[in-house]
Design an enzyme around this catalytic site. Structure first.
Site, PDB file in Angstrom:
ATOM      1  N   ASP A 298       0.820  -1.216   0.000  1.00  0.00           N
ATOM      2  CA  ASP A 298       0.000   0.000   0.000  1.00  0.00           C
ATOM      3  C   ASP A 298       0.856   1.270   0.000  1.00  0.00           C
ATOM      4  O   ASP A 298       0.419   2.322   0.434  1.00  0.00           O
ATOM      5  CB  ASP A 298      -0.955  -0.007   1.197  1.00  0.00           C
ATOM      6  CG  ASP A 298      -0.210  -0.068   2.511  1.00  0.00           C
ATOM      7  OD1 ASP A 298       1.026  -0.200   2.475  1.00  0.00           O
ATOM      8  OD2 ASP A 298      -0.857   0.022   3.571  1.00  0.00           O
TER       9      ASP A 298
ATOM     10  N   HIS B 184      24.254   0.940 -17.317  1.00  0.00           N
ATOM     11  CA  HIS B 184      23.217   1.459 -16.421  1.00  0.00           C
ATOM     12  C   HIS B 184      23.267   0.736 -15.077  1.00  0.00           C
ATOM     13  O   HIS B 184      22.256   0.305 -14.545  1.00  0.00           O
ATOM     14  CB  HIS B 184      21.830   1.362 -17.073  1.00  0.00           C
ATOM     15  CG  HIS B 184      21.572   2.487 -18.038  1.00  0.00           C
ATOM     16  ND1 HIS B 184      20.433   2.586 -18.789  1.00  0.00           N
ATOM     17  CD2 HIS B 184      22.307   3.576 -18.351  1.00  0.00           C
ATOM     18  CE1 HIS B 184      20.491   3.691 -19.544  1.00  0.00           C
ATOM     19  NE2 HIS B 184      21.621   4.294 -19.286  1.00  0.00           N
TER      20      HIS B 184
ATOM     21  N   ASP C 190      27.223   8.979 -12.950  1.00  0.00           N
ATOM     22  CA  ASP C 190      26.292   9.512 -13.956  1.00  0.00           C
ATOM     23  C   ASP C 190      25.020   9.862 -13.190  1.00  0.00           C
ATOM     24  O   ASP C 190      24.294   8.963 -12.754  1.00  0.00           O
ATOM     25  CB  ASP C 190      26.028   8.455 -15.030  1.00  0.00           C
ATOM     26  CG  ASP C 190      25.097   8.947 -16.145  1.00  0.00           C
ATOM     27  OD1 ASP C 190      24.472  10.015 -15.994  1.00  0.00           O
ATOM     28  OD2 ASP C 190      24.988   8.232 -17.160  1.00  0.00           O
TER      29      ASP C 190
ATOM     30  N   ASP D 135      21.566  16.036 -16.562  1.00  0.00           N
ATOM     31  CA  ASP D 135      22.191  14.736 -16.836  1.00  0.00           C
ATOM     32  C   ASP D 135      23.663  14.977 -17.109  1.00  0.00           C
ATOM     33  O   ASP D 135      24.007  15.690 -18.062  1.00  0.00           O
ATOM     34  CB  ASP D 135      21.503  14.101 -18.064  1.00  0.00           C
ATOM     35  CG  ASP D 135      21.953  12.673 -18.328  1.00  0.00           C
ATOM     36  OD1 ASP D 135      22.631  12.083 -17.457  1.00  0.00           O
ATOM     37  OD2 ASP D 135      21.615  12.155 -19.409  1.00  0.00           O
TER      38      ASP D 135
ATOM     39  N   HIS E 242      26.773   2.480 -27.110  1.00  0.00           N
ATOM     40  CA  HIS E 242      25.620   3.404 -27.089  1.00  0.00           C
ATOM     41  C   HIS E 242      25.880   4.585 -28.011  1.00  0.00           C
ATOM     42  O   HIS E 242      26.986   4.797 -28.485  1.00  0.00           O
ATOM     43  CB  HIS E 242      25.321   3.867 -25.656  1.00  0.00           C
ATOM     44  CG  HIS E 242      26.435   4.579 -24.945  1.00  0.00           C
ATOM     45  ND1 HIS E 242      26.680   5.920 -25.090  1.00  0.00           N
ATOM     46  CD2 HIS E 242      27.363   4.132 -24.058  1.00  0.00           C
ATOM     47  CE1 HIS E 242      27.692   6.272 -24.311  1.00  0.00           C
ATOM     48  NE2 HIS E 242      28.138   5.206 -23.685  1.00  0.00           N
TER      49      HIS E 242
ATOM     50  N   HIS F  38      21.411  12.359 -26.593  1.00  0.00           N
ATOM     51  CA  HIS F  38      19.942  12.296 -26.587  1.00  0.00           C
ATOM     52  C   HIS F  38      19.439  13.671 -26.211  1.00  0.00           C
ATOM     53  O   HIS F  38      20.158  14.487 -25.633  1.00  0.00           O
ATOM     54  CB  HIS F  38      19.437  11.221 -25.602  1.00  0.00           C
ATOM     55  CG  HIS F  38      19.933  11.364 -24.183  1.00  0.00           C
ATOM     56  ND1 HIS F  38      19.358  12.222 -23.280  1.00  0.00           N
ATOM     57  CD2 HIS F  38      20.947  10.758 -23.515  1.00  0.00           C
ATOM     58  CE1 HIS F  38      19.991  12.134 -22.120  1.00  0.00           C
ATOM     59  NE2 HIS F  38      20.984  11.255 -22.228  1.00  0.00           N
TER      60      HIS F  38
ATOM     61  N   HIS G 130      15.534  11.302 -21.152  1.00  0.00           N
ATOM     62  CA  HIS G 130      15.651  10.957 -22.573  1.00  0.00           C
ATOM     63  C   HIS G 130      14.428  11.597 -23.215  1.00  0.00           C
ATOM     64  O   HIS G 130      13.362  10.993 -23.292  1.00  0.00           O
ATOM     65  CB  HIS G 130      15.683   9.442 -22.790  1.00  0.00           C
ATOM     66  CG  HIS G 130      16.898   8.803 -22.184  1.00  0.00           C
ATOM     67  ND1 HIS G 130      16.998   7.449 -21.949  1.00  0.00           N
ATOM     68  CD2 HIS G 130      18.079   9.318 -21.780  1.00  0.00           C
ATOM     69  CE1 HIS G 130      18.186   7.176 -21.414  1.00  0.00           C
ATOM     70  NE2 HIS G 130      18.855   8.301 -21.299  1.00  0.00           N
TER      71      HIS G 130
ATOM     72  N   GLU H  68      27.912  12.429 -24.647  1.00  0.00           N
ATOM     73  CA  GLU H  68      28.355  11.496 -23.611  1.00  0.00           C
ATOM     74  C   GLU H  68      29.111  10.291 -24.165  1.00  0.00           C
ATOM     75  O   GLU H  68      28.658   9.158 -24.073  1.00  0.00           O
ATOM     76  CB  GLU H  68      27.181  11.039 -22.758  1.00  0.00           C
ATOM     77  CG  GLU H  68      25.945  10.555 -23.513  1.00  0.00           C
ATOM     78  CD  GLU H  68      24.840  10.128 -22.538  1.00  0.00           C
ATOM     79  OE1 GLU H  68      25.118   9.275 -21.689  1.00  0.00           O
ATOM     80  OE2 GLU H  68      23.723  10.645 -22.648  1.00  0.00           O
TER      81      GLU H  68
ATOM     82  N   TYR I 108      34.393   1.296 -22.639  1.00  0.00           N
ATOM     83  CA  TYR I 108      34.134   0.317 -21.588  1.00  0.00           C
ATOM     84  C   TYR I 108      34.841  -0.977 -21.971  1.00  0.00           C
ATOM     85  O   TYR I 108      34.446  -1.622 -22.943  1.00  0.00           O
ATOM     86  CB  TYR I 108      32.629   0.080 -21.445  1.00  0.00           C
ATOM     87  CG  TYR I 108      31.843   1.387 -21.461  1.00  0.00           C
ATOM     88  CD1 TYR I 108      31.667   2.128 -20.298  1.00  0.00           C
ATOM     89  CD2 TYR I 108      31.326   1.892 -22.665  1.00  0.00           C
ATOM     90  CE1 TYR I 108      30.976   3.342 -20.325  1.00  0.00           C
ATOM     91  CE2 TYR I 108      30.632   3.094 -22.701  1.00  0.00           C
ATOM     92  CZ  TYR I 108      30.467   3.825 -21.531  1.00  0.00           C
ATOM     93  OH  TYR I 108      29.800   5.014 -21.570  1.00  0.00           O
TER      94      TYR I 108
ATOM     95  N   ARG J 177      33.246   7.337 -18.839  1.00  0.00           N
ATOM     96  CA  ARG J 177      32.275   8.114 -19.606  1.00  0.00           C
ATOM     97  C   ARG J 177      32.335   9.551 -19.107  1.00  0.00           C
ATOM     98  O   ARG J 177      32.544   9.775 -17.909  1.00  0.00           O
ATOM     99  CB  ARG J 177      30.853   7.553 -19.451  1.00  0.00           C
ATOM    100  CG  ARG J 177      29.787   8.384 -20.181  1.00  0.00           C
ATOM    101  CD  ARG J 177      28.443   7.653 -20.408  1.00  0.00           C
ATOM    102  NE  ARG J 177      27.703   7.358 -19.213  1.00  0.00           N
ATOM    103  CZ  ARG J 177      27.575   6.153 -18.667  1.00  0.00           C
ATOM    104  NH1 ARG J 177      28.179   5.107 -19.230  1.00  0.00           N
ATOM    105  NH2 ARG J 177      26.876   5.971 -17.566  1.00  0.00           N
TER     106      ARG J 177
ATOM    107  N   GLU K 251      30.096  13.217 -19.669  1.00  0.00           N
ATOM    108  CA  GLU K 251      28.834  13.688 -20.238  1.00  0.00           C
ATOM    109  C   GLU K 251      28.582  15.130 -19.830  1.00  0.00           C
ATOM    110  O   GLU K 251      28.595  15.457 -18.642  1.00  0.00           O
ATOM    111  CB  GLU K 251      27.677  12.809 -19.724  1.00  0.00           C
ATOM    112  CG  GLU K 251      26.299  13.264 -20.180  1.00  0.00           C
ATOM    113  CD  GLU K 251      25.175  12.325 -19.735  1.00  0.00           C
ATOM    114  OE1 GLU K 251      25.346  11.613 -18.732  1.00  0.00           O
ATOM    115  OE2 GLU K 251      24.129  12.309 -20.422  1.00  0.00           O
TER     116      GLU K 251
HETATM  117  N1  GLY Z   1      21.885   8.741 -17.363  1.00  0.00           N
HETATM  118  C1  GLY Z   1      21.416   8.115 -18.508  1.00  0.00           C
HETATM  119  C2  GLY Z   1      22.013   8.725 -19.683  1.00  0.00           C
HETATM  120  O1  GLY Z   1      23.049   9.349 -19.583  1.00  0.00           O
HETATM  121  O2  GLY Z   1      21.486   8.648 -20.753  1.00  0.00           O
HETATM  122 MN    MN Z   2      23.739  10.419 -17.893  1.00  0.00          MN
HETATM  123 MN    MN Z   3      22.579  11.026 -20.831  1.00  0.00          MN
END
Ligand code: GLY
Ligand code: MN
Ligand code: MN
Length: 481
Positions: A79, A283, A300, A311, A391, A395, A402, A425, A429, A447, A449
């Site tokens: 609940d 992720h 991240d 982000d 990737h 985005h 996103h 970004e 890896y 990474r 970004e």
């Molecule tokens: N944090 C997810 C991305 O960078 O797209």
């Molecule tokens: Mn990110």
């Molecule tokens: Mn991102």
């Protein structure tokens, strides 16, 4: 005025200014000193902003009626619900942030374009869950032409939809609403044969709303600057908290307590705190490993403030010194980041950002000996790099992390325009068990970004309040002075 321990604010000129004072939880050097960043939750936006967007939508949708549902409340367990997050499209066009709401935008009568259904006031429920805007309050707060209790939606929807040739709806947000609208279309099918009126088509609203939301207005850009400033503060806090022996969870706490202390609703998406081999998991969110000496840590994370997401990603050595192989990979990803950012300019193709960053990464993978020594174009063509860079580079960013909006239209990449906001970004890896990768690079993940606004003159980097230069990064790690 003291708004939370360690921070003083005052009105200065036209804006609110944060002063750094005694530290409490947030290192004073990490507090945003940005007059446009209020040190607390975002105030409500004025209804005119949403009215202007509705007019722009109606100018694009012809004879369609747009139906905007609220996001359903989601259960965490038994609940207990998760904190409510309003639907982005409903918010974008109306400012409505309560559950159990429905907005209907009708172009046919200029005096009656915005009908809103909301939860009625309920003193008993409000004791438990706080005040509701109610039918009486909603007209003024949201500038609706007519407001009714949500329980009347079924009975009133047919009349609202009847003059339309089609119904725009964000499909998939609320399956119950999708089904109700489909039933109405079927009912109109039965009567249209003789009456000659009634919509016959349901169209996904994401196409038109994606095109609108892809270009941010000034109000949105202000909110996104604030969200990004908070993200920078949280990322700085993580770097300061880092040391061999710390738990990934402690860095997560540093990031997210800073977000919340600065008035963000919280993290815009589950924060990724990946140390050592976890930095190679794109992720990774369990954040439950103890950080070791010699590890890199990939953070991240972004805040949501006033409904808008930030982000950003930084990768740093837990002990404050990059090893030579870590530094080689870091420098490569940094060069790719800068190449991608340089390609993000008005009139340039969205896909050009990825192409620019990818070329630098692939050249680097060849020089590191991770990819076979061959011509860069052949290496790009073969796609072998995808094992280490699976990737894409960018985005859209906005109400959703996103964010909506096409990246390609038919065969052509979208061209970047002022007001668009995208991430850049790149990463590399190298899995710990990749036997064909030189041993020194195995288990390294990096990474970087940043979030970029396209401007008339070029671009604005929302997240460079936190350095990427490796020497500056090293100096920030574990700096608790
Ligand atoms: N944090 C997810 C991305 O960078 O797209
Ligand atoms: Mn990110
Ligand atoms: Mn991102």
């Amino acid at each position: 005025m003291v708004v939370w321990p360690g921070v003083r604010v005052a009105w200065h000129g036209s804006g609110l200014v944060c002063f750094r004072s005694t530290p409490h939880r947030i290192h004073p050097a990490d507090l945003p000193v940005n007059p446009t960043t209020p040190p607390g939750p975002a105030p409500s936006a004025p209804p005119e902003i949403f009215r202007e967007r509705r007019e722009r939508l109606l100018a694009r949708t012809g004879g369609a009626v747009t139906v905007l549902g609220a996001a359903p409340e989601l259960r965490r367990s038994r609940d207990t619900d998760i904190r409510y997050r309003p639907a982005s499209d409903l918010y974008y066009l109306t400012g409505v942030d309560e559950p159990d709401a429905l907005a209907v935008l009708t172009p046919h009568d200029p005096a009656h374009r915005f009908t809103l259904f909301v939860r009625p006031r309920n003193p008993e429920r409000e004791v438990w869950n706080g005040p509701r805007v109610g039918v009486e309050g909603a007209a003024e707060r949201f500038g609706a032409d007519a407001v009714y209790p949500i329980g009347e939606a079924d009975e009133r929807l047919p009349d609202l939809l009847r003059p339309a040739d089609r119904v725009l709806l964000t499909l998939g947000l609320d399956p119950e609403l999708d089904a109700r609208v489909a039933e109405l279309i079927l009912a109109f099918r039965r009567t249209r044969q003789r009456s000659g009126v009634g919509p016959a088509v349901i169209e996904d609203a994401e196409a038109v709303l994606g095109a609108m939301r892809r270009r941010k207005d000034d109000h949105e850009l202000e909110r996104m600057r604030s969200a990004a400033t908070i993200a920078v503060a949280g990322q700085r806090a993580a770097m300061r908290a880092a040391r061999p022996g710390a738990g990934e969870w402690e860095l997560e706490a540093a990031v997210e307590s800073t977000f919340r202390a600065l008035g963000a609703v919280g993290a815009a998406f589950p924060s990724i705190i990946g140390s050592g081999p976890n930095a190679t998991v794109l992720h990774y969110t369990s954040n439950d490993r103890r950080i070791r000496d010699g590890d890199l840590v990939l953070v991240d994370a972004g805040a949501e403030w006033g409904m808008y997401a930030s982000d950003m990603t930084r990768t740093f050595p837990a002990n404050g010194r990059f090893s030579a192989p870590q530094r080689a990979v870091y420098d490569l990803v940094l060069a790719a980041l800068e190449a991608g950012i340089a390609a993000a300019a008005p009139g340039a193709a969205f896909a050009g950002v990825h192409d620019a960053a990818l070329r630098v990464l692939v050249e680097g993978m060849i020089s590191l000996g991770v990819l076979a020594r061959e011509d860069v174009d052949a290496a790009l063509e073969s796609g072998a790099y995808r094992r280490f860079y699976p990737h894409s580079t960018s985005h859209w960013l906005g109400l959703d992390v996103h964010d909506v909006g096409l990246y390609r239209e038919g065969d052509a990449s979208v061209l970047l325009e002022p007001g668009m906001v995208l991430t850049v970004e790149p990463g590399l890896y190298f899995p710990p068990d990749a036997a064909d990768v030189p041993e020194a690079f195995r288990g390294i993940g990096v990474r970087l970004e940043d979030s970029i606004v396209i401007t008339r003159a070029g671009r604005e980097n929302l997240t460079r309040g936190l350095p990427v230069d490796p020497a500056e990064v090293e100096a920030l790690v574990g700096d608790r002075d």
